[in-house]
Enzyme design. Structure first.
Site, PDB file in Angstrom:
ATOM      1  N   ASN A  20     131.684  15.069  38.486  1.00  0.00           N
ATOM      2  CA  ASN A  20     132.945  15.717  38.094  1.00  0.00           C
ATOM      3  C   ASN A  20     132.872  17.147  38.617  1.00  0.00           C
ATOM      4  O   ASN A  20     132.210  17.991  38.034  1.00  0.00           O
ATOM      5  CB  ASN A  20     133.080  15.691  36.564  1.00  0.00           C
ATOM      6  CG  ASN A  20     134.270  16.505  36.076  1.00  0.00           C
ATOM      7  OD1 ASN A  20     135.135  16.889  36.869  1.00  0.00           O
ATOM      8  ND2 ASN A  20     134.325  16.749  34.777  1.00  0.00           N
ATOM      9  N   GLU A  69     137.756  19.330  28.246  1.00  0.00           N
ATOM     10  CA  GLU A  69     138.425  20.558  28.719  1.00  0.00           C
ATOM     11  C   GLU A  69     139.938  20.354  28.765  1.00  0.00           C
ATOM     12  O   GLU A  69     140.700  21.303  28.575  1.00  0.00           O
ATOM     13  CB  GLU A  69     137.852  20.962  30.093  1.00  0.00           C
ATOM     14  CG  GLU A  69     136.439  21.524  29.935  1.00  0.00           C
ATOM     15  CD  GLU A  69     135.517  21.323  31.124  1.00  0.00           C
ATOM     16  OE1 GLU A  69     135.998  21.009  32.227  1.00  0.00           O
ATOM     17  OE2 GLU A  69     134.289  21.466  30.941  1.00  0.00           O
ATOM     18  N   GLU A  76     130.775  12.338  25.899  1.00  0.00           N
ATOM     19  CA  GLU A  76     130.415  13.705  26.280  1.00  0.00           C
ATOM     20  C   GLU A  76     130.511  14.612  25.057  1.00  0.00           C
ATOM     21  O   GLU A  76     131.601  15.101  24.721  1.00  0.00           O
ATOM     22  CB  GLU A  76     131.381  14.216  27.361  1.00  0.00           C
ATOM     23  CG  GLU A  76     131.318  13.430  28.651  1.00  0.00           C
ATOM     24  CD  GLU A  76     131.736  14.287  29.845  1.00  0.00           C
ATOM     25  OE1 GLU A  76     130.961  14.363  30.805  1.00  0.00           O
ATOM     26  OE2 GLU A  76     132.811  14.916  29.796  1.00  0.00           O
ATOM     27  N   GLY A  83     128.113  21.733  30.038  1.00  0.00           N
ATOM     28  CA  GLY A  83     127.951  23.007  30.731  1.00  0.00           C
ATOM     29  C   GLY A  83     127.092  24.010  29.980  1.00  0.00           C
ATOM     30  O   GLY A  83     127.052  25.186  30.333  1.00  0.00           O
ATOM     31  N   SER A  97     125.428  18.178  30.488  1.00  0.00           N
ATOM     32  CA  SER A  97     124.167  18.760  30.970  1.00  0.00           C
ATOM     33  C   SER A  97     123.154  17.705  31.411  1.00  0.00           C
ATOM     34  O   SER A  97     121.948  17.910  31.277  1.00  0.00           O
ATOM     35  CB  SER A  97     123.557  19.695  29.921  1.00  0.00           C
ATOM     36  OG  SER A  97     124.447  20.784  29.668  1.00  0.00           O
ATOM     37  N   LYS A 149     135.060  19.373  38.705  1.00  0.00           N
ATOM     38  CA  LYS A 149     135.916  20.337  37.980  1.00  0.00           C
ATOM     39  C   LYS A 149     136.677  21.204  39.002  1.00  0.00           C
ATOM     40  O   LYS A 149     136.968  20.733  40.106  1.00  0.00           O
ATOM     41  CB  LYS A 149     135.093  21.167  36.991  1.00  0.00           C
ATOM     42  CG  LYS A 149     134.245  20.260  36.099  1.00  0.00           C
ATOM     43  CD  LYS A 149     133.694  20.937  34.877  1.00  0.00           C
ATOM     44  CE  LYS A 149     132.852  19.930  34.087  1.00  0.00           C
ATOM     45  NZ  LYS A 149     132.423  20.419  32.804  1.00  0.00           N
ATOM     46  N   HIS A 165     139.166  14.333  29.309  1.00  0.00           N
ATOM     47  CA  HIS A 165     137.996  15.224  29.328  1.00  0.00           C
ATOM     48  C   HIS A 165     138.196  16.291  28.246  1.00  0.00           C
ATOM     49  O   HIS A 165     139.315  16.742  28.004  1.00  0.00           O
ATOM     50  CB  HIS A 165     137.841  15.870  30.709  1.00  0.00           C
ATOM     51  CG  HIS A 165     136.535  16.588  30.852  1.00  0.00           C
ATOM     52  ND1 HIS A 165     136.326  17.832  30.306  1.00  0.00           N
ATOM     53  CD2 HIS A 165     135.364  16.220  31.424  1.00  0.00           C
ATOM     54  CE1 HIS A 165     135.076  18.196  30.551  1.00  0.00           C
ATOM     55  NE2 HIS A 165     134.473  17.235  31.227  1.00  0.00           N
TER      56      HIS A 165
HETATM   57  P1  PGA Z   1     128.022  19.271  32.783  1.00  0.00           P
HETATM   58  O1  PGA Z   1     129.523  18.683  32.695  1.00  0.00           O
HETATM   59  O2  PGA Z   1     127.190  18.195  33.428  1.00  0.00           O
HETATM   60  O3  PGA Z   1     128.134  20.501  33.611  1.00  0.00           O
HETATM   61  O4  PGA Z   1     127.600  19.531  31.380  1.00  0.00           O
HETATM   62  C1  PGA Z   1     129.771  17.339  32.402  1.00  0.00           C
HETATM   63  C2  PGA Z   1     131.249  17.111  32.302  1.00  0.00           C
HETATM   64  O5  PGA Z   1     131.966  17.991  31.802  1.00  0.00           O
HETATM   65  O6  PGA Z   1     131.760  16.056  32.710  1.00  0.00           O
END
Ligand code: PGA
Length: 261
Positions: free
Chosen positions: A22, A109, A178, A184, A222, A24, A107
């Site tokens: 992903n 976000e 998630e 993140g 992460s 982003k 997601h």
């Molecule tokens: P990350 O993000 O691996 O940077 O924690 C995962 C995601 O948001 O899909």
């Protein structure tokens, strides 16, 4: 090995592991090219499914760069509407025009910064499915929800909305657990914490479809080269949704290798 473990292992063998990047809101024409060329060059031994979910403007570029390789194209969102006067939205049919095979929906976000409700996420999954795109439905609790003991209730509620709207098509989705507190932050769920929620989601899906073994359950938050193998070894973790580590070819490829057994 207990009979329960045996059963879980057997059904895990029926699902091809899947690693999804992903990106982003990251990338540029030049950076995407470098990243994808490096990923393609290192993918020869991959036996798992591999996809990258890229920003909309780069779909065509990435479609061309992925051609001929087992690297599948994904989007990071899809409109809940079919077509028409929805300025700024991108429909599932438009994504399909560019060879998109996966679309992330819900997601955290998007839920957090764009006020996407469970109902909107469920409709987005429906739009993707009707265009022949596999929705990767994200569920996950915030830190406050985990600390309040609400993890199970939150993820079950989020998934229930998608099951309710999509009925028998539910066997065509991918689910990504998630935990919001792990995204993140460098703070990963332990393999045991992740497995516990994955088992719960698997049970919920089993009650909703006769073919729960078709549904891949990804972990995201992460995931990185050092923790991927132990997460992927869990009986109900079939792959990963990778953010930060998907932007570095070497890291992404190490995770792909961990999923290729
Ligand atoms: P990350 O993000 O691996 O940077 O924690 C995962 C995601 O948001 O899909």
């Amino acid at each position: 090995m207990s009979s329960t473990t045996k059963h879980l292992t057997k059904s895990k063998d029926m699902r091809q592991p899947l690693i999804v990047g992903n990106w982003k809101m990251n990338g540029s024409l030049a950076a995407n090219q470098d990243l994808l060329l490096a990923i393609k060059a290192g993918m020869d031994k991959a036996t798992c499914g591999v996809a990258v979910c890229v920003p909309g403007p780069y779909l065509q570029q990435v479609q061309q760069l992925c051609e001929g390789k087992a690297l599948l194209l994904g989007a990071q969102d899809v409109s809940a509407h079919e077509q028409g006067a929805f300025t700024g939205e991108v429909s599932a049919a438009m994504l399909r025009d560019f060879g998109v095979r996966f679309a992330i929906v819900g997601h955290s976000e998007r839920r957090q910064y764009h006020a996407e409700t469970d109902a909107v996420v469920a409709t987005k999954a429906q739009r993707a499915l009707s265009a022949g795109i596999t929705p990767i439905v994200c569920v996950g609790e915030t830190l406050a929800e985990r600390e309040a003991g609400q993890t199970h209730a939150v993820v079950k509620r989020q998934l229930a909305a998608v099951i309710h709207t999509n009925g028998h098509c539910i066997s065509e989705i991918v689910v990504a657990y998630e935990p919001v507190w792990a995204i993140g932050t460098g703070q990963t769920a332990s393999p045991e914490q992740a497995q516990e929620v994955h088992a719960l989601l698997r049970a919920q899906l089993s009650a909703a479809t006769a073919q729960p073994e078709r549904i891949a359950l990804l972990y995201g938050g992460s995931m990185n080269p050092s923790n991927a193998a132990s997460l992927l070894a869990q009986p109900d973790i079939d792959g990963g949704l990778i953010g930060g580590a998907a932007l570095k070819a070497a890291d992404f490829l190490t995770i792909v290798a961990a999923a290729s057994h």
